[in-house]
Design an enzyme around this catalytic site. Structure first.
Site, PDB file in Angstrom:
ATOM      1  N   TYR A   1     -28.492  28.206  -6.801  1.00  0.00           N
ATOM      2  CA  TYR A   1     -27.130  28.419  -7.468  1.00  0.00           C
ATOM      3  C   TYR A   1     -27.285  30.050  -8.013  1.00  0.00           C
ATOM      4  CZ  TYR A   1     -27.802  23.294  -8.449  1.00  0.00           C
ATOM      5  OH  TYR A   1     -27.916  22.161  -8.294  1.00  0.00           O
TER       6      TYR A   1
ATOM      7  N   CYS B   1     -25.664   8.173  -6.142  1.00  0.00           N
ATOM      8  CA  CYS B   1     -26.129   8.097  -7.697  1.00  0.00           C
ATOM      9  C   CYS B   1     -24.759   8.886  -8.447  1.00  0.00           C
ATOM     10  CB  CYS B   1     -27.144   8.999  -8.022  1.00  0.00           C
ATOM     11  SG  CYS B   1     -27.220  10.740  -7.303  1.00  0.00           S
TER      12      CYS B   1
ATOM     13  N   LYS C   1     -38.471  19.504  -2.694  1.00  0.00           N
ATOM     14  CA  LYS C   1     -37.357  19.795  -4.143  1.00  0.00           C
ATOM     15  C   LYS C   1     -38.352  19.300  -5.206  1.00  0.00           C
ATOM     16  CE  LYS C   1     -33.061  18.054  -6.276  1.00  0.00           C
ATOM     17  NZ  LYS C   1     -31.974  17.448  -5.932  1.00  0.00           N
TER      18      LYS C   1
ATOM     19  N   GLU D   1     -44.489  11.728   3.378  1.00  0.00           N
ATOM     20  CA  GLU D   1     -43.215  11.579   3.344  1.00  0.00           C
ATOM     21  C   GLU D   1     -42.687  12.170   4.626  1.00  0.00           C
ATOM     22  OE1 GLU D   1     -40.906   9.894   1.848  1.00  0.00           O
ATOM     23  OE2 GLU D   1     -41.929   8.788   0.136  1.00  0.00           O
TER      24      GLU D   1
ATOM     25  N   LYS E   1     -39.067  14.929  -2.189  1.00  0.00           N
ATOM     26  CA  LYS E   1     -38.497  14.895  -3.556  1.00  0.00           C
ATOM     27  C   LYS E   1     -38.968  14.428  -4.522  1.00  0.00           C
ATOM     28  CE  LYS E   1     -33.740  14.223  -5.488  1.00  0.00           C
ATOM     29  NZ  LYS E   1     -32.493  13.286  -5.072  1.00  0.00           N
TER      30      LYS E   1
END
Length: 326
Positions: free
Chosen positions: A313, A122, A248, A233, A195
């Site tokens: 982060y 992406c 996520k 999944e 996700k």
């Protein structure tokens, strides 16, 4: 009075007592720190929606990695922003693409830090989608070929872990087979197994400059309303050869983290995503939250839910705060 009740407070009576019986702990080895590597030179640009997070070019990478190493962080997750993009995301699998060059640099100068390479298209496609596009349809099987090429090029550059995030059906099977055929049987796959198509990715799309130019990603990322789909999944990725399972985002999906932990015997990784980071930063800057206490509580909650590792982060700040508590 003849009362019968339990005295749970006995085990909360002091800081030392609470530490003695604490069930979950945070440590530097729990964290994977994301990096945004920008092709070009003399770039160290703060992401406006993510205070404290920077896009950096290769000539600023050494200083960034020295800081990461000084904090005791053991793994980084690399995202790349190329100078040029095309329909097929050619720079994602170019031998001298920005992720590949950053990987080589890190492994040469900081060999003890693990490089996790985000394997997606992406950030490299002109349309911003994670696969091959025909009209406004994202083609699944044709995308797998390019993802395999990307994974192999990242492994050749020295990546320690391949982390495919595209959510195409069969992506783990294709990448595992491709890596094995290319001689990289020892390289593990950290699959973005669960996700969701989440609103919490907004700031990341500014940082990675990979927002879709049309439509959305709901035909390949998961519906936030669904729980049982997460089992399907994850089960597929385990069967196809995944070595880690990522959930996520983190905060809105802690029930899914626990489900995955309880049902699959692989390390579970939670991605504490950009929107979660930005919310706390914004609230702290306005004086509405105690940033330190909130971040550590959030990350501890992810560990308690079942996370073995956390992509965050907040890693540098969290490690500094944890050291201050020792």
């Amino acid at each position: 009075m003849d009362l019968q009740f339990s005295r749970h407070r006995r085990l909360r009576s002091s800081a030392s007592m609470r530490a003695l019986v604490r069930e979950n702990h945070l440590k530097a080895e729990d964290f994977i720190y994301p990096l945004f590597i920008y092709e070009g030179s003399d770039i160290r640009r703060e992401v406006s929606s993510m205070p404290g997070v920077y896009q950096v070019s290769l000539d600023h990478l050494h200083a960034e990695m020295e800081d990461i190493a000084a904090h005791g962080i053991k793994a980084v997750l690399l995202f790349g922003i190329p100078e040029t993009k095309d329909e097929c995301g050619g720079q994602a699998y170019h031998d001298h693409g920005i992720v590949q060059e950053a990987t080589r640099y890190i492994k040469q100068h900081f060999p003890d830090i693990l490089v996790v390479a985000d394997t997606c298209l992406c950030e490299f496609t002109s349309h911003g989608h994670c696969g091959v596009v025909e009209g406004e349809k994202i083609l699944n099987d044709q995308s797998l070929d390019l993802l395999v090429r990307t994974a192999i090029s990242q492994a050749k550059a020295g990546a320690d872990i391949i982390a495919p995030s595209n959510m195409m059906d069969g992506f783990v099977a294709a990448i595992r087979a491709g890596l094995d055929e290319a001689g990289f049987t020892e390289i593990p796959v950290m699959s973005y197994a669960v996700k969701y198509a989440s609103a919490f990715y907004g700031p990341f799309r500014e940082a990675a400059e990979g927002a879709p130019k049309f439509g959305d990603r709901k035909t390949y990322q998961m519906d936030p309303a669904n729980r049982m789909e997460a089992f399907r999944e994850a089960e597929s990725d385990v069967a196809e050869g995944a070595d880690f399972l990522i959930v996520k985002p983190g905060l809105p999906y802690l029930d899914i983290v626990r489900d995955v932990k309880n049902n699959f015997n692989l390390p579970v990784v939670v991605y504490n995503v950009s929107g979660e980071y930005a919310m706390i930063k914004a609230a702290a800057q306005n004086g509405w939250l105690d940033e330190r206490a909130t971040v550590l509580e959030l990350l501890l909650g992810m560990k308690r839910a079942g996370a073995d590792l956390i992509i965050t982060y907040h890693a540098k700040d969290a490690i500094r705060w944890l050291k201050e508590e020792q």
